[in-house]
Motif scaffolding. Structure first.
Motif, PDB file in Angstrom:
ATOM      1  N   THR A  24     -10.760  -4.897   2.057  1.00 14.36           N
ATOM      2  CA  THR A  24      -9.786  -3.876   2.445  1.00 14.36           C
ATOM      3  C   THR A  24      -8.443  -4.526   2.713  1.00 14.36           C
ATOM      4  O   THR A  24      -7.402  -4.059   2.254  1.00 14.36           O
ATOM      5  CB  THR A  24     -10.243  -3.178   3.743  1.00 14.36           C
ATOM      6  N   THR A  40      -5.064  -3.638   0.684  1.00 14.54           N
ATOM      7  CA  THR A  40      -3.892  -3.077   1.365  1.00 14.54           C
ATOM      8  C   THR A  40      -2.727  -4.049   1.312  1.00 14.54           C
ATOM      9  O   THR A  40      -1.588  -3.651   1.102  1.00 14.54           O
ATOM     10  CB  THR A  40      -4.208  -2.755   2.834  1.00 14.54           C
ATOM     11  N   ALA A  58      -7.648   2.844   5.716  1.00 19.37           N
ATOM     12  CA  ALA A  58      -6.585   1.849   5.563  1.00 19.37           C
ATOM     13  C   ALA A  58      -6.132   1.765   4.108  1.00 19.37           C
ATOM     14  O   ALA A  58      -4.930   1.688   3.819  1.00 19.37           O
ATOM     15  CB  ALA A  58      -7.085   0.486   6.027  1.00 19.37           C
ATOM     16  N   ILE A  59      -7.103   1.814   3.194  1.00 20.66           N
ATOM     17  CA  ILE A  59      -6.730   1.727   1.785  1.00 20.66           C
ATOM     18  C   ILE A  59      -5.913   2.958   1.394  1.00 20.66           C
ATOM     19  O   ILE A  59      -4.865   2.837   0.737  1.00 20.66           O
ATOM     20  CB  ILE A  59      -7.998   1.596   0.902  1.00 20.66           C
ATOM     21  N   SER A  61      -2.366   2.656   2.627  1.00 19.46           N
ATOM     22  CA  SER A  61      -1.536   1.724   1.873  1.00 19.46           C
ATOM     23  C   SER A  61      -1.195   2.283   0.493  1.00 19.46           C
ATOM     24  O   SER A  61      -0.077   2.110   0.000  1.00 19.46           O
ATOM     25  CB  SER A  61      -2.227   0.363   1.757  1.00 19.46           C
TER      26      SER A  61
END
Lengths: 277, 573
Positions: free
Chosen positions: A22, A26, A249-250, A253
């Protein structure tokens, strides 16, 4: 223990809990975003985001001080060289010319150039915190597991992990050797000339290489004896399964990446934000 | 029915391709399942090579020429591969730091399973089980930096035990451990042997420390051959150890000094089995007969003094806490204490690599606070443990000359001084040699020479005898004694108890950054409190005195030291 440059330190923060893969994804998206855009508003926004993340991951300034100094030196040199080779590049990009200061010959400072170079400065500066976060919060073994999960050969992945893993050890060796050599009269501070400093650095590097080779022989024996490389695949004790926060989180981003591109395409109609028109 | 051996060497010879001579000659050796075997021998005797043959590093990592045959569990090793062998034999290497592959204890233990594609859930389960066996289950998330030497070793052990191997091979397990941890390691190995009945092979030159627990047979190697294969009682009472340059147990030396002829039926292999009835009388008589040396009354001149020195890296954890001690001119002292007690930090502070937070250091009454690293090097030299960490030139001459060249001394003078130092260090014939052609002990002497060339008044040696067999140990210590006689004050950082007993009359003991004792070596080696806090163990002389009923054990140890000094002096004349 002295805090070491580049070494992973184990803490429990939301950033540390993310899986290595991850963090790699990101990191790449956010870096592409700021690398693509020359819009200082976007860049500053991303940079603030980066600084917040730095805070969240509990990285102390003292840990990254040395790295920061080097980065700053690089950025300043870069700025000077850019100005030296292309003092009118800003004018070219933005299509207007507001002179602030005459220096000499063709070297005149324009508002456009200043703006262009400031943008560029922040662009680089905003990538650095992401790199630091990635390096300092990712467990090398877990990262190796992630790399191999992406289809990279596990031997290569493990080599990367071992390099990261042994970095602190080699740094400690370096420090010990350097101190012992200094006691014999070696001058590596600024008192010596550049050539001498280079020659003297060799006196530290030679023993460092030898002691590192010893280390490598030992570790490779230890790995052989425990069956490393037996099969085409291996499993990873440290592998983390992707969780909700990883996907989140991905997505964040990717969104940031898309937004920067949309801003360039629809608002600025180019990669550059032009405040001069 | 006769048992079938689990390991069988028949007329086995091995020669590394890089060597001109075979390292192993004509080895014939059978090891039965469940046996506990100790292989001893001086450095270069081929004992490690023998281990490599068993675990498959030979011929799969180190290539060479093999004659004869070696079978492990009826498999000819040459026809297998290292992975098959690693399922039969688990190897614990000597450097517990270097073989730590994973970043945490759990990961390191799981390493072999990862390579076997074991599923993550099963892996967790097995790691938990095996770590409990060696008492490490609470530390699964610790990194190697947070572990003590003993804990690292336990991790390595767990790492080979996850595979349920039949043979455990320990390659110099005591080399980097302090005495207390070494003792604990031998106990753990013994426990595992008793509980699991696995075949155990220990390669080690520190015989006495291994004989703390039972051993079935001891194999003695010399110059690539097996020169003895016998039980401890027989070995200890023979003359093989002395001939082979292996240190015999100290209590045996004491018995011999007392004029007792040690024989097999006294059961001298272990101190605990020794028949004390026959030895107790002559031993006591010998002890009474040793004369006390006259007290030295002359006032010695102090050369170095640490006065309430405190130091900390982070401002929170005190590495040195109000350390005060002094060293007299021409003294040879030991600084002892367990890892992390602050021993190396003292050396760093003395050399000026680190500056103390408070307190002062005086050299001949003069405060050295203003002196730079380079200036202090002319007073205090530091010799690091691993010579490879110091050597940066290819030729002996250049290496020794380095310190002078960096000080821009005239080349003519350099040549003269290097010659002189190399003569003192017994390296004169090697002046034009490449360092890589020297033995470990010679390299060590080159590093000492390259420090002596700066004419320091004091030299500090970090673990000067670590990993050395008895012969090299004696060689280096004799050499240091000679330098000491030339007037150089010597400070040694060590946890070698023999060194302390034989060469340094005084020892400064550190624990948690504080000086907890500054006294005679004989006291340090017999005081329970000090022993416990500094991770030492009591010398076997102490236990011998206890067994035969000598009440003042410290005095007994001191008398032994005095007697031995007499023996050494007369043998040198």
């Amino acid at each position: 223990m002295k805090i070491k440059l580049f070494s992973y330190n184990r803490l429990d923060t939301p950033i540390h809990r993310l899986s290595g893969i991850t963090k790699l994804i990101t990191f790449l998206f956010l870096t592409f975003a700021v690398m693509f855009s020359y819009d200082i508003r976007v860049i500053i926004a991303v940079m603030i985001f980066a600084l917040i993340l730095l805070r969240v991951s509990k990285i102390k300034f003292s840990q990254i001080k040395v790295m920061m100094i080097y980065v700053l030196i690089f950025l300043v040199t870069n700025a000077i060289i850019t100005f030296f080779f292309a003092p009118e590049y800003g004018v070219e990009i933005y299509g207007t010319r507001h002179e602030i200061l005459k220096i000499f010959g063709r070297y005149n400072l324009t508002r456009e150039q200043l703006f262009y170079q400031t943008t560029k400065f922040f662009k680089y500066a905003s990538v650095i915190p992401f790199g630091i976060i990635f390096l300092l919060t990712t467990d090398p073994s877990e990262f190796a597991a992630s790399l191999s999960g992406m289809g990279i050969s596990y031997k290569v992945s493990y080599a990367v992990a071992l390099t990261l893993r042994y970095f602190p050890d080699i740094q400690r060796d370096y420090q010990d050797i350097s101190q012992a050599q200094q006691a014999r009269g070696l001058e590596i501070s600024k008192k010596a000339s550049l050539l001498n400093r280079f020659k003297n650095a060799l006196l530290i590097i030679v023993p460092l290489i030898f002691s590192t080779i010893e280390r490598i022989e030992l570790i490779s024996n230890a790995m052989d004896l425990r069956g490393f490389g037996k099969f085409k695949t291996r499993t990873w004790y440290k592998k983390k399964k992707l969780k909700k926060q990883d996907y989140l989180a991905i997505i964040v981003s990717v969104l940031i990446f898309i937004i920067t591109i949309l801003i360039s395409v629809f608002i600025n109609k180019s990669r550059f934000y032009n405040p001069f028109i | 029915m006769r048992q079938k051996p689990i390991i069988e060497f028949i007329n086995y010879s091995f020669q590394y391709y890089s060597q001109a001579e075979p390292t192993l000659h004509d080895i014939n050796l059978k090891i039965n399942p469940g046996e506990k075997i100790l292989i001893v021998g001086p450095s270069g005797s081929g004992k490690s090579t023998l281990g490599y043959c068993i675990n498959g590093l030979i011929p799969f990592s180190y290539k060479g020429k093999i004659k004869g045959s070696l079978k492990v569990q009826d498999l000819i090793t040459e026809d297998q591969n290292i992975f098959i062998l690693s399922k039969i034999i688990g190897t614990v290497l000597q450097d517990s730091d270097g073989q730590f592959v994973g970043l945490t204890v759990g990961e390191d233990i799981a390493f072999a399973m990862e390579n076997d594609n074991v599923k993550i859930d099963e892996m967790n389960e097995r790691v938990r089980k095996v770590s409990a066996k060696v008492d490490m289950e609470k530390l699964l998330n610790s990194s190697p930096f947070e572990l003590s030497g003993g804990q690292k070793q336990k991790t390595s052990l767990a790492g080979v035990m996850v595979d349920d191997v039949d043979i455990l091979l320990f390659d110099e397990p005591l080399a980097n451990l302090d005495p207390a941890t070494g003792k604990a390691t031998i106990e753990i190995i013994d426990d595992i042997h008793k509980q699991t009945g696995k075949t155990i092979i220990i390669i080690e030159h520190r015989l006495e420390d291994v004989l703390y627990c039972d051993i079935d047979r001891v194999i003695v190697m010399e110059e690539g051959r097996i020169v003895a294969d016998m039980c401890p009682d027989e070995l200890v009472s023979s003359s093989i150890l002395v001939q082979d340059g292996i240190r015999e147990p100290l209590y045996v030396t004491a018995l011999k000094y007392a004029g007792i002829s040690v024989s097999k039926d006294m059961k001298p292999g272990y101190l605990s089995s020794l028949d004390v009835n026959t030895v107790s009388q002559p031993l006591k008589e010998w002890y009474q007969s040793i004369k006390k040396p006259e007290e030295e009354s002359e006032e010695k001149q102090s050369i170095l003094r640490m006065d309430n020195v405190s130091f900390s890296y982070d401002g929170k954890h005190q590495i040195l806490d109000n350390v005060s001690f002094k060293v007299d001119k021409g003294e040879m002292i030991a600084i002892v204490g367990k890892n992390g007690a602050g021993k190396s930090t003292i050396a760093k502070v003395l050399c000026g690599f680190e500056i103390q937070d408070s307190g002062d250091i005086y050299y001949q009454g003069q405060n050295v606070i203003d002196k730079s690293i380079k200036e202090r090097a002319e007073i205090i030299g530091l010799v690091m443990q691993n010579p490879n960490q110091m050597i940066s030139k290819t030729l002996v001459f250049d290496e020794v000359a380095l310190g002078l060249r960096l000080r821009n001394v005239d080349e003519e003078e350099i040549r003269e001084r290097v010659k002189k130092i190399l003569e003192i260090c017994g390296l004169a014939p090697f002046i034009e040699w490449p360092i890589s052609a020297l033995s470990f002990g010679q390299k060590k002497r080159v590093t000492i020479a390259s420090i002596l060339i700066l004419d320091p008044k004091i030299i500090i040696l970090d673990e000067p005898t670590a990993g050395q067999d008895y012969r090299h140990y004696t060689e280096i210590m004799k050499f240091l004694e000679e330098i000491n006689k030339l007037g150089v004050t010597i400070i040694m950082i060590t946890h070698d108890m023999h060194l302390m007993q034989e060469y340094t009359p005084r020892a400064v003991v550190l624990a948690e950054g504080k000086v907890i004792a500054d006294t005679h070596a004989s006291v340090v080696l017999t005081d329970h409190e000090i022993i416990k806090r500094a991770n030492l163990k009591e010398t076997s002389l102490y236990n011998l005195a206890q067994r035969v009923g000598i009440s003042d054990k410290t005095d007994f140890v001191q008398s032994f030291i005095n007697f031995e000094k007499g023996v050494r002096v007369s043998s040198e004349d």
